[in-house]
Design an enzyme around this catalytic site. Structure first.
Site, PDB file in Angstrom:
ATOM      1  CG  HIS A 127     -55.224 -89.935 -70.480  1.00  0.00           C
ATOM      2  ND1 HIS A 127     -55.031 -91.281 -70.271  1.00  0.00           N
ATOM      3  CD2 HIS A 127     -56.325 -89.837 -71.263  1.00  0.00           C
ATOM      4  CE1 HIS A 127     -55.978 -91.959 -70.904  1.00  0.00           C
ATOM      5  NE2 HIS A 127     -56.774 -91.096 -71.518  1.00  0.00           N
ATOM      6  CE  LYS A 157     -63.250 -97.125 -73.616  1.00  0.00           C
ATOM      7  NZ  LYS A 157     -62.602 -95.895 -73.190  1.00  0.00           N
ATOM      8  CB  SER A 191     -56.715 -96.199 -71.892  1.00  0.00           C
ATOM      9  OG  SER A 191     -56.419 -94.970 -71.292  1.00  0.00           O
ATOM     10  NE  ARG A 222     -57.274 -91.485 -79.298  1.00  0.00           N
ATOM     11  CZ  ARG A 222     -57.966 -92.343 -78.589  1.00  0.00           C
ATOM     12  NH1 ARG A 222     -57.538 -92.704 -77.424  1.00  0.00           N
ATOM     13  NH2 ARG A 222     -59.068 -92.882 -79.044  1.00  0.00           N
TER      14      ARG A 222
END
Length: 165
Positions: free
Chosen positions: A19, A45, A132, A94
């Site tokens: 990030h 999440k 994350s 990504r």
């Protein structure tokens, strides 16, 4: 630049060096960047930090850069961006697997606010695998996350997991 303002939205739970890479490189394209922690997750999440703690961590990590603002938002991203006069949304990609979801979101946001532009940024190759969720899980299981987060984030993660740094 013409006072270009961008929003980089996400959960940032925790903020990773991937990030950080996207944030700092964004400043080569925009004049000001708002790192915006979403109060409502777009995907299920299990969180580690509360929203305000994430915002505080972002402020600490980027304390050296006055062009970066950290805040939270709720509701539609395009409504938040419009309210902050940010016509650019920054998103990191990504892997190819990220593209389909991000592409759909970009098209929806464009449909809701035609003036918004979405800037997709590829991470540095050394950060491509970082997420994350993965960093959270490694930390939760006692793994060393030193290479994946800034020292201030690592210290806060150690505290959250009941380990003193």
């Amino acid at each position: 630049m013409n006072n270009a303002v961008a929003v980089y939205p996400g959960s940032f739970d925790p903020l990773t060096v991937g990030h950080e890479d996207i944030v700092r490189r964004s400043l080569g394209v925009v004049d000001r960047l708002i790192v915006a922690v979403a109060e409502t997750a777009t995907q299920a999440k299990s969180g580690l930090f509360e929203i305000e703690e994430r915002v505080d961590l972002i402020r600490e990590v980027f304390a050296d850069e006055p062009r970066i603002e950290a805040t939270s938002f709720s509701g539609l991203l395009v409504d938040f961006a419009r309210s902050r006069q940010a016509r650019i949304i920054v998103r990191g990609l990504r892997a190819v697997s990220d593209f389909e979801y991000e592409f759909q979101m970009a098209l929806m946001n464009r449909s809701l606010w035609p003036e918004v532009e979405v800037l997709f940024m590829a991470p540095s190759t050394r950060h491509t695998f970082l997420s994350s969720s993965l960093v959270r899980e490694v930390g939760r299981l006692g793994g060393d996350v030193t290479d994946f987060v800034s020292p201030v984030v690592k210290a806060r993660m150690d505290r959250a997991f009941g380990r003193d740094a």
